[in-house]
Design a protein around this motif. Structure first.
Motif, mmCIF file in Angstrom:
data_model
loop_
_atom_site.group_PDB
_atom_site.id
_atom_site.type_symbol
_atom_site.label_atom_id
_atom_site.label_comp_id
_atom_site.label_asym_id
_atom_site.label_seq_id
_atom_site.Cartn_x
_atom_site.Cartn_y
_atom_site.Cartn_z
ATOM 1 N N ALA A 125 -91.858 -58.803 64.405
ATOM 2 C CA ALA A 125 -90.584 -58.457 64.013
ATOM 3 C C ALA A 125 -89.658 -59.428 64.977
ATOM 4 C CB ALA A 125 -89.998 -57.071 63.677
ATOM 5 N N TRP A 126 -90.177 -60.325 65.768
ATOM 6 C CA TRP A 126 -89.357 -61.052 66.687
ATOM 7 C C TRP A 126 -88.754 -62.250 66.136
ATOM 8 C CZ3 TRP A 126 -87.552 -57.624 69.671
ATOM 9 C CH2 TRP A 126 -86.891 -57.718 70.581
ATOM 10 N N LYS A 127 -88.988 -62.762 64.841
ATOM 11 C CA LYS A 127 -88.168 -63.744 64.110
ATOM 12 C C LYS A 127 -87.866 -62.837 62.920
ATOM 13 C CE LYS A 127 -90.531 -67.921 65.480
ATOM 14 N NZ LYS A 127 -91.224 -69.212 64.797
ATOM 15 N N ALA A 128 -86.620 -62.669 62.677
ATOM 16 C CA ALA A 128 -86.034 -61.846 61.527
ATOM 17 C C ALA A 128 -86.492 -62.545 60.290
ATOM 18 C CB ALA A 128 -84.611 -61.971 61.532
ATOM 19 N N GLY A 129 -86.487 -61.566 59.221
ATOM 20 C CA GLY A 129 -87.082 -61.955 57.949
ATOM 21 C C GLY A 129 -87.970 -61.025 57.338
ATOM 22 N N ALA A 130 -89.184 -61.611 56.825
ATOM 23 C CA ALA A 130 -90.154 -60.966 56.087
ATOM 24 C C ALA A 130 -90.838 -59.780 57.141
ATOM 25 C CB ALA A 130 -91.228 -61.824 55.840
ATOM 26 N N GLN A 131 -90.926 -60.275 58.428
ATOM 27 C CA GLN A 131 -91.470 -59.301 59.514
ATOM 28 C C GLN A 131 -90.632 -57.947 59.734
ATOM 29 O OE1 GLN A 131 -94.217 -59.626 62.511
ATOM 30 N NE2 GLN A 131 -95.063 -60.341 60.579
ATOM 31 N N THR A 132 -89.232 -58.479 59.834
ATOM 32 C CA THR A 132 -88.259 -57.251 60.010
ATOM 33 C C THR A 132 -88.345 -56.169 58.766
ATOM 34 O OG1 THR A 132 -86.865 -59.053 60.683
ATOM 35 C CG2 THR A 132 -85.925 -56.861 60.166
ATOM 36 N N GLU A 133 -88.640 -56.694 57.575
ATOM 37 C CA GLU A 133 -88.620 -55.905 56.487
ATOM 38 C C GLU A 133 -89.951 -55.126 56.294
ATOM 39 O OE1 GLU A 133 -86.042 -57.319 52.854
ATOM 40 O OE2 GLU A 133 -87.284 -59.018 53.683
ATOM 41 N N LEU A 134 -91.139 -55.940 56.710
ATOM 42 C CA LEU A 134 -92.371 -55.129 56.852
ATOM 43 C C LEU A 134 -92.273 -54.026 57.718
ATOM 44 C CD1 LEU A 134 -95.536 -55.279 56.262
ATOM 45 C CD2 LEU A 134 -95.908 -56.792 58.350
ATOM 46 N N LEU A 135 -91.892 -54.038 59.121
ATOM 47 C CA LEU A 135 -91.866 -53.146 60.229
ATOM 48 C C LEU A 135 -91.101 -52.013 59.352
ATOM 49 C CD1 LEU A 135 -92.468 -51.969 62.810
ATOM 50 C CD2 LEU A 135 -90.519 -53.392 63.825
ATOM 51 N N ALA A 136 -89.764 -52.216 58.804
ATOM 52 C CA ALA A 136 -89.196 -51.162 58.425
ATOM 53 C C ALA A 136 -89.741 -50.492 57.185
ATOM 54 C CB ALA A 136 -87.725 -51.842 57.675
ATOM 55 N N ARG A 137 -90.464 -51.069 56.350
ATOM 56 C CA ARG A 137 -91.282 -50.283 55.441
ATOM 57 C C ARG A 137 -92.337 -49.533 55.918
ATOM 58 N NH1 ARG A 137 -91.506 -55.165 52.640
ATOM 59 N NH2 ARG A 137 -93.512 -55.489 53.342
ATOM 60 N N GLN A 138 -93.241 -49.903 57.141
ATOM 61 C CA GLN A 138 -94.052 -49.293 57.724
ATOM 62 C C GLN A 138 -93.477 -48.270 58.161
ATOM 63 O OE1 GLN A 138 -96.088 -51.700 60.385
ATOM 64 N NE2 GLN A 138 -97.227 -52.915 58.985
ATOM 65 N N LEU A 139 -92.371 -48.081 58.811
ATOM 66 C CA LEU A 139 -91.680 -46.864 59.638
ATOM 67 C C LEU A 139 -91.428 -45.922 58.481
ATOM 68 C CD1 LEU A 139 -89.405 -48.256 62.212
ATOM 69 C CD2 LEU A 139 -91.441 -46.973 62.805
ATOM 70 N N ALA A 140 -90.683 -46.309 57.191
ATOM 71 C CA ALA A 140 -90.566 -45.447 56.238
ATOM 72 C C ALA A 140 -91.519 -44.700 55.467
ATOM 73 C CB ALA A 140 -89.605 -46.273 55.071
ATOM 74 N N ALA A 141 -92.968 -45.549 55.566
ATOM 75 C CA ALA A 141 -93.976 -44.960 55.033
ATOM 76 C C ALA A 141 -94.810 -44.048 55.927
ATOM 77 C CB ALA A 141 -94.871 -46.093 54.328
ATOM 78 N N MET A 142 -94.412 -43.881 57.235
ATOM 79 C CA MET A 142 -95.283 -43.437 58.016
ATOM 80 C C MET A 142 -95.284 -41.924 57.938
ATOM 81 S SD MET A 142 -95.148 -43.489 62.197
ATOM 82 C CE MET A 142 -93.932 -42.076 62.482
ATOM 83 N N PRO A 143 -96.417 -41.127 58.012
ATOM 84 C CA PRO A 143 -96.421 -39.656 57.860
ATOM 85 C C PRO A 143 -95.618 -38.831 58.922
ATOM 86 C CG PRO A 143 -98.565 -40.291 58.664
ATOM 87 C CD PRO A 143 -97.867 -41.493 58.220
ATOM 88 N N GLU A 144 -94.964 -37.891 58.647
ATOM 89 C CA GLU A 144 -94.379 -36.731 59.837
ATOM 90 C C GLU A 144 -95.404 -36.783 60.682
ATOM 91 O OE1 GLU A 144 -92.655 -33.259 58.229
ATOM 92 O OE2 GLU A 144 -91.527 -34.080 56.884
ATOM 93 N N GLY A 145 -94.899 -36.695 61.930
ATOM 94 C CA GLY A 145 -95.820 -36.532 63.209
ATOM 95 C C GLY A 145 -96.638 -37.648 63.655
#
Ligand code: FAD
Length: 392
Positions: A125-145
């Motif tokens: 995610a060091w060039k904005a675009g698809a990579q930014t959205e991918l990292l945001a989605r991965q964080l949102a989908a991450m389990p608690e803990g």
């Protein structure tokens, strides 16, 4: 004014230079393949769910409407002797002066296990675009803990405080949205931009979330395994639920193709005109350039775009360019409504861009909340102003 100028790259540096040259009456062509420019500043807020991706999108309509010729293709090769750029659509452009502002390439040869395919599992995610959205989605989908790992490269790289802003905002996201989750920051160095300010904020805001591991404590990442989702250092191997790997970087490929990048991968320049030290009549600005004490930032690229365009106008008119003074400010958010900044002033000195002694500085340590709130508001204002000046 007479002379043909070609500008390669429609980011903060190139779009700025093209505007200034066009306003001075020069024939200028801006070469940029993308129809939408995705801005990196404030993209860390998108990753932390604090801002829509749409707020990062800019087009070239206003630039075209103002009369700048935009060629929607990329530059593939430069013949510095013939003064000719070959474009991907098969056409060529002749120039009297060429300005390159192509930004960075991520080095997919520098960290064992980290290549372009690995970046789909472990985004930079060091060039904005698809990579930014991918990292945001991965964080949102991450389990608690869960465990997030953020790997930070050694110098030099795009946006010195950017990884620490990202660490802060991911920590904010975990604290507010993912109970018991942790962020481990593995850093290939021991000191960094605005360090005291960041670390003071981390101690206050994220003591149970953010674990910062500097080089001396084993922070250097030596290999990654995107299949196993592991990140290895000399001291240990960490299993991650989400891994953001910011690899080492170099100037974008057109710099090497034009012969203006040296063995470091970056482009040495004259600090008055930004003309390449390696190929005459080619100027390099923004992240791709070796700009001495100036950081690789959008603010700096914009300032360099103006200074370089003015120097090119002078050179084409056979006037001697005047030694410039350049300014940079980098804001970072460590939480919503909590901003910090660093500012500097630079001038040519002994062949490089050096700090003007005694100018600039950082936000005060131990400042009241009102100061942090005000700097967060300044950051927003800066983004609105610069994006309007460059793309608006
Ligand atoms: P870019 O903006 O990358 O533009 C390069 C352009 O060149 C691109 O549009 C690309 O498509 C084009 N290009 C490349 N190769 C070719 C070719 N061969 N032919 C034609 N076109 C080509 N800076 C700040 O000042 N403040 C901040 O708060 C800030 N936050 C950041 C946060 C993050 C997470 C990151 C990653 C960066 C941040 N930055 C910030 C840094 C800033 O984004 C860069 O320094 C800035 O974009 C550099 O401008 P540039 O013109 O050199 O390159």
């Amino acid at each position: 004014a007479r002379g043909r100028v070609v500008v390669v790259g429609g980011g903060f540096g190139g779009a700025t230079a093209a505007r200034v040259l066009h306003r001075a009456g020069l024939a200028v062509t801006l070469v940029e393949p993308a129809e939408t420019y995705w801005a990196c500043p404030f993209s860390n807020e998108v990753i932390a769910g604090l801002r829509p991706m749409a707020a990062q999108a800019f087009g070239y309509e206003a630039l075209r409407a103002s009369g700048v010729t935009v060629a929607r293709t990329s530059a593939e090769a430069v013949d510095g002797a013939e003064r000719r750029v070959r474009l991907a659509d098969g056409s060529t452009l002749d120039y009297d002066r060429l300005i390159l502002s192509p930004g960075i390439a991520l080095r997919f040869d520098a960290l064992p296990g980290y290549d372009a395919a690995a970046a789909e599992a472990m985004p930079h995610a060091w060039k904005a675009g698809a990579q930014t959205e991918l990292l945001a989605r991965q964080l949102a989908a991450m389990p608690e803990g869960g465990t997030v790992v953020l790997s930070v490269p050694g110098n030099p790289y795009r946006c010195p405080p950017g990884p620490y802003e990202r660490a802060s905002l991911i920590a904010y996201y975990l604290k507010t949205r993912k109970p018991r989750a942790k962020l481990i920051v593995l850093d290939a160095k021991d000191t960094f931009s605005k360090q005291k300010l960041f670390q003071q904020a981390w101690t206050t805001l994220y003591p149970d979330v953010l674990d910062y591991v500097p080089l001396a404590a084993g922070g250097q990442v030596t290999a990654v395994d995107p299949g196993a989702m592991t990140v290895a250092t000399d001291f240990s191997t960490v299993k991650a639920d989400v891994a953001c790997i910011i690899p080492p970087q170099r100037a974008a490929p057109i710099a090497a193709a034009a012969g203006v990048a040296d063995r470091s991968g970056w482009c040495p320049i004259d600090p008055v005109t930004f003309e390449s030290r390696l190929v005459p009549r080619i100027h390099v600005i923004g992240d791709a350039a070796i700009a001495g004490a100036m950081p690789k930032s959008a603010f700096a690229a914009n300032a360099q775009g103006k200074v370089c365009a003015d120097a090119v106008i002078d050179l084409l008119a056979e006037r001697a360019p005047v030694a410039p003074k350049l300014v940079n400010t980098c804001y970072s958010l460590v939480a919503p409504g909590y901003g910090i900044s660093v500012a500097g002033v630079y001038h040519p000195d002994k062949g490089v861009l050096a700090d003007v002694e005694g100018a600039g500085g950082t936000s005060p340590l131990d400042a009241p909340d009102a100061v942090r709130r005000q700097e967060a508001a300044y950051a927003e204002d800066w983004y609105r102003t610069i994006t309007r000046a460059v793309f608006g």
